[in-house]
Scaffold this active site. Structure first.
Site, PDB file in Angstrom:
ATOM      1  N   LYS A 112      -9.702  40.780  43.988  1.00 20.65           N
ATOM      2  CA  LYS A 112      -9.130  39.701  44.790  1.00 20.65           C
ATOM      3  C   LYS A 112      -9.711  39.678  46.212  1.00 20.65           C
ATOM      4  O   LYS A 112      -9.670  38.655  46.885  1.00 20.65           O
ATOM      5  CB  LYS A 112      -7.616  39.801  44.813  1.00 20.65           C
ATOM      6  CG  LYS A 112      -7.027  39.488  43.430  1.00 20.65           C
ATOM      7  CD  LYS A 112      -5.531  39.497  43.392  1.00 20.65           C
ATOM      8  CE  LYS A 112      -5.027  39.122  42.017  1.00 20.65           C
ATOM      9  NZ  LYS A 112      -5.274  40.183  41.003  1.00 20.65           N
TER      10      LYS A 112
HETATM   11  C1  LIG Z   1      -5.287  39.849  39.584  1.00 15.70           C
HETATM   12  C2  LIG Z   1      -5.893  40.850  38.655  1.00 15.70           C
HETATM   13  C3  LIG Z   1      -6.276  40.519  37.335  1.00 15.70           C
HETATM   14  C4  LIG Z   1      -6.033  39.141  36.746  1.00 15.70           C
HETATM   15  O1  LIG Z   1      -6.896  38.173  37.291  1.00 15.70           O
HETATM   16  P1  LIG Z   1      -6.612  36.617  37.084  1.00 15.70           P
HETATM   17  O2  LIG Z   1      -7.596  35.909  37.943  1.00 15.70           O
HETATM   18  O3  LIG Z   1      -5.183  36.419  37.554  1.00 15.70           O
HETATM   19  O4  LIG Z   1      -6.764  36.327  35.639  1.00 15.70           O
HETATM   20  C5  LIG Z   1      -6.910  41.473  36.562  1.00 15.70           C
HETATM   21  N1  LIG Z   1      -7.119  42.721  37.029  1.00 15.70           N
HETATM   22  C6  LIG Z   1      -6.754  43.095  38.286  1.00 15.70           C
HETATM   23  C7  LIG Z   1      -7.000  44.494  38.722  1.00 15.70           C
HETATM   24  C8  LIG Z   1      -6.138  42.177  39.146  1.00 15.70           C
HETATM   25  O5  LIG Z   1      -5.774  42.557  40.385  1.00 15.70           O
END
Ligand SMILES: *Cc1c(COP(=O)(O)O)cnc(C)c1O
Length: 467
Positions: A112
């Site tokens: 993120k």
């Molecule tokens: C947010 C997250 C996901 C999921 O990603 P999306 O874009 O919501 O599908 C998967 N793995 C980790 C470690 C995350 O922080």
């Protein structure tokens, strides 16, 4: 470049307005009016560029007049300067055809950071130009809060307040938030669970005078800018493996469908991606949908991969709109039915089109542990989310054996030390820049589930209010 809403009830607008609005006023999600298309020579021209420079060129296809080329380049360089790997998004070979695309070298050790580090800077730049100041509020059960705080800390034109439930986040997750002592960051621990925090945030947004007074905003996962910022790492990986001359497959551990939709968007722009594999955990709505066109929500259950413990994947609406040949009325009707009945009616033809490209696999906790063990035996320490991605890619290998598989490695193993230790016997150490996390000073307030107390704390924090 203009943007339209998936539900058709919002006037087309530019990137700046989409960045600030997040959600369209008709409840829909923004998408480009037309997709930019890159030719093979355009992809080739990106070969060999440093990651931030390549990212700026790709993202420029979406930002229109909002930023000049040099502004965007400066923001990308600044956003990714804090990543600890020189490649920013390195590829690590796992076996003869599988490659981990490591997206966890940013400040909070999860993918993120790629979007939020850039978004914080974009918000700040746009607000400075407009002479505005906003207060970002959000609730978190773990990862999103720390990524948002790191993205907003020390930004001149925004303050951020994050609510987390007392005692319900892991210690690493809490400390990643509460040890950020920047004056524009405030953490509030609330007696209750994640839903309590989420409800308090919703109540603040629904309190119109308070919302206006604080100029409240959110950096939620449906913001188009977040998707745009996630496209470049798929470009980097595909180019490194031989694109545009060579095709690749992509596997993504999926929750809200944002990350895998970015891969879909890269493909829509002309990157030769032959298939997209979705890894889920026991919260398997997407895998069930792909298997049998059954998109029905069930209660969320906790798993070893908590960031994927989601039943309603908010970004799915973007794919739905595309599968329905961009028919906003049909998209709005399907979303309404889903909200009212918990089941989304997707026409068979649209579902069949999706299954020609997407494959889904629900990975149980046992399978996740087994996969972490298998990867560790091969010399790679993976977090449980990444393991769900590699396990899914194993379940759906491309028929053409010459096609390499890029697996999105979404979190650093040290973010989930208990699960990793349980599977492998190894307790992954925090990377050097975070090694002193347990010794750092923490700062947060503890409040009851009381809207006026929380609003009071936000008001006292927000510089929006300063004379
Ligand atoms: C947010 C997250 C996901 C999921 O990603 P999306 O874009 O919501 O599908 C998967 N793995 C980790 C470690 C995350 O922080």
């Amino acid at each position: 470049m203009r943007y339209i809403s998936t539900r058709g009830g919002a006037a087309p607008r530019d990137f700046e307005s989409v960045l600030l609005a997040g959600l369209a006023e008709d409840g829909g999600l923004f998408l480009p009016e037309t997709w930019p298309l890159l030719l093979p020579e355009d992809w080739r021209a990106l070969h060999g560029l440093p990651y931030p420079d390549m990212a700026a060129r790709v993202i420029a296809r979406f930002t229109g007049d909002t930023f000049t080329e040099s502004e965007l380049l400066a923001m990308c360089r600044d956003a990714y300067a804090g990543f600890t790997h020189p490649a920013v998004a390195p590829l690590v070979q796992l076996d003869e055809r599988r490659f981990a695309l490591e997206l966890f070298h940013g400040p909070t050790l999860a993918f993120k950071d790629f979007a939020l580090q850039l978004l914080g800077r974009m918000f700040d730049a746009v607000l400075a130009r407009r002479g505005e100041r906003i207060t970002i509020v959000g609730a978190t059960s773990g990862d999103t809060g720390s990524a948002a705080i790191e993205a907003c800390r020390d930004r001149a034109n925004l303050d951020i307040v994050i609510l987390h439930p007392v005692g319900r986040t892991s210690e690493v997750q809490r400390r990643q938030m509460t040890t950020v002592l920047s004056p524009n960051v405030k953490n509030i621990a609330v007696h209750g669970d994640f839903d309590t925090c989420q409800d308090l945030v919703k109540a603040m947004f629904n309190d119109a005078p308070f919302r206006a007074e604080m100029n409240l905003s959110a950096v939620n996962s449906i913001n188009w800018a977040r998707i745009a910022a996630q496209i470049p790492y798929y470009v980097a990986a595909a180019l490194a493996l031989g694109a545009p001359e060579r095709e690749v497959a992509v596997a993504v551990p999926t929750g809200n469908f944002g990350n895998v939709f970015a891969a879909w968007a890269a493909r829509r722009m002309g990157l030769p991606i032959t298939e997209l594999v979705i890894g889920s955990n026991r919260n398997d709505i997407l895998a069930r949908w792909l298997a049998s066109n059954d998109m029905s929500a069930r209660p969320v259950e906790p798993s070893l991969s908590p960031s994927m413990d989601i039943q309603v994947s908010s970004n799915f609406e973007r794919l739905l709109f595309e599968l329905l040949h961009r028919d906003p009325a049909a998209t709005a009707a399907a979303m309404r039915a889903f909200r009212e009945t918990g089941r989304m009616p997707v026409p068979d033809a649209a579902w069949r089109d999706a299954t020609a490209l997407f494959h889904g696999h629900a990975v149980s906790d046992e399978e996740t542990v087994e996969e972490m063990r298998r990867l560790h035996a091969g010399g790679y320490l993976a977090d449980p989310h990444t393991a769900a991605g590699t396990a899914a890619s194993r379940a759906h290998p491309p028929a053409d054996r010459a096609v390499p598989i890029i697996v999105a490695a979404t979190a650093h193993p040290a973010k989930f030390p208990d699960a990793v230790e349980k599977a492998t016997g190894m307790r992954p150490p925090l990377p050097p820049h975070m090694a002193d996390l347990y010794g750092r000073e923490e700062r947060f307030s503890v409040l009851d589930n009381d809207l006026s107390a929380v609003e009071g704390a936000v008001r006292a924090h927000a510089r929006r209010n300063a004379p």
